[in-house]
Design a protein around this motif. Sequence first.
Motif, mmCIF file in Angstrom:
data_model
loop_
_atom_site.group_PDB
_atom_site.id
_atom_site.type_symbol
_atom_site.label_atom_id
_atom_site.label_comp_id
_atom_site.label_asym_id
_atom_site.label_seq_id
_atom_site.Cartn_x
_atom_site.Cartn_y
_atom_site.Cartn_z
ATOM 1 N N ASP A 36 29.870 45.672 40.192
ATOM 2 C CA ASP A 36 28.950 44.616 39.766
ATOM 3 C C ASP A 36 29.197 44.297 38.296
ATOM 4 O O ASP A 36 28.761 45.032 37.406
ATOM 5 C CB ASP A 36 27.504 45.052 39.985
ATOM 6 C CG ASP A 36 26.517 43.904 39.798
ATOM 7 O OD1 ASP A 36 26.959 42.779 39.456
ATOM 8 O OD2 ASP A 36 25.311 44.114 39.998
ATOM 9 N N GLU A 37 29.933 43.229 38.027
ATOM 10 C CA GLU A 37 30.268 42.798 36.660
ATOM 11 C C GLU A 37 30.849 43.958 35.839
ATOM 12 O O GLU A 37 30.398 44.228 34.720
ATOM 13 C CB GLU A 37 29.024 42.241 35.959
ATOM 14 C CG GLU A 37 28.371 41.060 36.653
ATOM 15 C CD GLU A 37 29.010 39.722 36.308
ATOM 16 O OE1 GLU A 37 30.094 39.744 35.709
ATOM 17 O OE2 GLU A 37 28.429 38.689 36.647
ATOM 18 N N PRO A 38 31.874 44.657 36.326
ATOM 19 C CA PRO A 38 32.318 45.877 35.648
ATOM 20 C C PRO A 38 33.082 45.657 34.347
ATOM 21 O O PRO A 38 33.305 46.619 33.611
ATOM 22 C CB PRO A 38 33.225 46.534 36.693
ATOM 23 C CG PRO A 38 33.791 45.384 37.462
ATOM 24 C CD PRO A 38 32.674 44.382 37.530
ATOM 25 N N VAL A 39 33.509 44.427 34.052
ATOM 26 C CA VAL A 39 34.295 44.209 32.830
ATOM 27 C C VAL A 39 33.706 43.133 31.929
ATOM 28 O O VAL A 39 34.303 42.775 30.911
ATOM 29 C CB VAL A 39 35.763 43.835 33.161
ATOM 30 C CG1 VAL A 39 36.454 44.992 33.873
ATOM 31 C CG2 VAL A 39 35.854 42.562 33.987
ATOM 32 N N SER A 40 32.515 42.619 32.261
ATOM 33 C CA SER A 40 31.984 41.481 31.509
ATOM 34 C C SER A 40 31.619 41.841 30.074
ATOM 35 O O SER A 40 31.596 40.977 29.204
ATOM 36 C CB SER A 40 30.761 40.893 32.219
ATOM 37 O OG SER A 40 29.693 41.815 32.226
ATOM 38 N N ALA A 41 31.327 43.129 29.808
ATOM 39 C CA ALA A 41 30.941 43.523 28.452
ATOM 40 C C ALA A 41 32.123 44.047 27.641
ATOM 41 O O ALA A 41 31.932 44.540 26.531
ATOM 42 C CB ALA A 41 29.856 44.602 28.527
ATOM 43 N N LEU A 42 33.347 43.928 28.166
ATOM 44 C CA LEU A 42 34.517 44.505 27.513
ATOM 45 C C LEU A 42 35.392 43.411 26.912
ATOM 46 O O LEU A 42 35.451 42.299 27.425
ATOM 47 C CB LEU A 42 35.333 45.310 28.532
ATOM 48 C CG LEU A 42 34.573 46.411 29.287
ATOM 49 C CD1 LEU A 42 35.476 47.047 30.332
ATOM 50 C CD2 LEU A 42 34.040 47.463 28.328
ATOM 51 N N ASP A 43 36.117 43.749 25.834
ATOM 52 C CA ASP A 43 37.023 42.780 25.240
ATOM 53 C C ASP A 43 38.254 42.598 26.130
ATOM 54 O O ASP A 43 38.495 43.366 27.059
ATOM 55 C CB ASP A 43 37.420 43.197 23.828
ATOM 56 C CG ASP A 43 38.275 44.448 23.802
ATOM 57 O OD1 ASP A 43 39.404 44.427 24.306
ATOM 58 O OD2 ASP A 43 37.805 45.466 23.262
ATOM 59 N N VAL A 44 39.054 41.568 25.839
ATOM 60 C CA VAL A 44 40.125 41.179 26.762
ATOM 61 C C VAL A 44 41.182 42.259 26.945
ATOM 62 O O VAL A 44 41.733 42.413 28.045
ATOM 63 C CB VAL A 44 40.793 39.857 26.303
ATOM 64 C CG1 VAL A 44 39.864 38.690 26.522
ATOM 65 C CG2 VAL A 44 41.270 39.927 24.857
ATOM 66 N N LEU A 45 41.482 43.028 25.906
ATOM 67 C CA LEU A 45 42.493 44.072 26.055
ATOM 68 C C LEU A 45 42.008 45.183 26.977
ATOM 69 O O LEU A 45 42.714 45.614 27.889
ATOM 70 C CB LEU A 45 42.862 44.654 24.682
ATOM 71 C CG LEU A 45 43.661 43.750 23.743
ATOM 72 C CD1 LEU A 45 43.912 44.453 22.417
ATOM 73 C CD2 LEU A 45 44.992 43.349 24.378
ATOM 74 N N VAL A 46 40.769 45.661 26.756
ATOM 75 C CA VAL A 46 40.203 46.706 27.610
ATOM 76 C C VAL A 46 39.953 46.152 29.010
ATOM 77 O O VAL A 46 40.153 46.841 30.010
ATOM 78 C CB VAL A 46 38.905 47.262 26.983
ATOM 79 C CG1 VAL A 46 38.294 48.331 27.874
ATOM 80 C CG2 VAL A 46 39.171 47.823 25.602
ATOM 81 N N GLN A 47 39.524 44.897 29.073
ATOM 82 C CA GLN A 47 39.297 44.239 30.358
ATOM 83 C C GLN A 47 40.569 44.264 31.204
ATOM 84 O O GLN A 47 40.539 44.617 32.392
ATOM 85 C CB GLN A 47 38.850 42.799 30.103
ATOM 86 C CG GLN A 47 38.226 42.093 31.274
ATOM 87 C CD GLN A 47 37.746 40.709 30.871
ATOM 88 O OE1 GLN A 47 38.525 39.765 30.841
ATOM 89 N NE2 GLN A 47 36.478 40.579 30.537
#
Length: 546
Positions: A455-466
């Motif tokens: 459920d939205e597992p990468v929405s709070a992460l920056d593009v590199l970590v995403q």
Amino acid sequence: MTESLVEISDLRVAFGEVTALHGVDLVIAPGERIALVGASGSGKSTLAQAIIGLLPGAGQVRGGSIRWRGEDLAHASEKRLRELRGREIGFVPQDPMSNLNPVTRVGQQVAETLVAHGLYPRRAAATRAIELLEEAGLPDPARRARQYPHELSGGMRQRVLIAIGLSCRPDLLIADEPTSALDVTVQRQILDHLDKLTRELGTTLLLVTHDLGLAAERADRVLVMSDGRIVESGPAQEVLTDPREEYTRRLVAAAPARIVALPTLTETATVIKDSETQAADHAPVLEVSHLAKEYRGRGRGGNLRAVDDVSFTIGRGRTTAIVGESGSGKTTTARMVLGLIPATSGTVRLDGAEVMGLRGARLRVARRAMQPVFQDPYSSLDPMWTVERLIAEPLRAFGTHDRSARRTRVAELLDQVALPATVTDRYPHELSGGQRQRVAIARALAIEPRLVVCDEPVSALDVLVQKQILTLLSSLQERLGISYLFISHDLAVVHALAHDVIVMRNGKVVEQGPAARVLTAPADPYTQGLLDAIPGTGIDSASVIS
């Protein structure tokens, strides 16, 4: 030559023994629109907070100057900084729920800023607050002004923060990740409105973001930060399509779905055919039929049908993504699949067996086969537990391993999610956001589920970590044959991961099918609107030097 508004020279900021900014230089002219971009920990938020004197915790300016119209704010008194904040320098923070007082009505919170700076008496400030909320695009502002933050949507709360930030007509507005947690259509609405207001008022804008597409669309000039330094700067289109620095190239490459040219119709047809053939070869793991959820309304409002007749199938080793705006019903659907909330009607079958309405031991068996990964790993991980205990929690709960076997299994899982064994004794607050999400994924995999609901597992992460997390999920799927139900408001992320896509609006499915078709040749205007709202789709990635 126009006199500069802000002049930062050799700025050094430290948190205790850790240096966060290493000699930053920056000049901002009146009317400029500047975007600060970079990965988490690059120093962009620290720089923004230093300008306004809001460094958190032990943060201190250790050297250099921050000149506001010639006045050095780096050594200004707290009294002087309070005079400037809001009145001359506005601030829009990232998370409205933690930055709005939960027990104070939103209109009162806007009015407080006006009263604090002596611009209006209290009664007149209340009237002006309603006007400012309307100006910020909040519908029915008089009614909304009487409500509390929890009664508003995420987009509405963000508009309240914009109203507060612009209430005193500041000359500079600092917006720190103002829309990172919002879906693309609400994000576009808010940024369009923010852009319109700042241009009409002649306000200079400093936008802090990890989204390069958003920076390209909204800024005249982009500054790229890494490890507390500005490593590249220049016109937005130039920096993002012809970057000079390797770090900037990595940032651009980490968000390919935002800057990819759409394939031709012939290419799309070929991909769709291949996708449909592959789907037919995968036995269904999850079958959802006519799922619905209805909440009883109060007064004359009637009942709310949050999910209305949703059906889909996920094959083994496949990813199905549910996308849509906030309030579309996608998370409610996921929670019903997991059995976290009861459905009003419909069926959910896992490997052919009905799981709706199960209780006791049979429910535990079903839950062992389905595990969740939530949006915010910090709030979903017990802050008092070590990484080892967190990952081993499902093994203890289901009684599948003794102490020695649990330790061995934790080591295997850390290796699977590319975390070093040295993190076993650490606590969540000692890890980065990306590391915490890897721990959450390892915990979900501990008991070898057949389906993982993300459920939205990468929405709070920056593009590199995403990109790292999406690559990890893909590699785990390939090695372990896991199926994913992936919930997201970000179609660019979905483009990188999903085989099939379901588009929801107001609880209903408006379109579904292979990702190659839905994301390149949508049949429904609503889907096309979601695609059009993705920031940075106009950038030509082919021109980025590889």
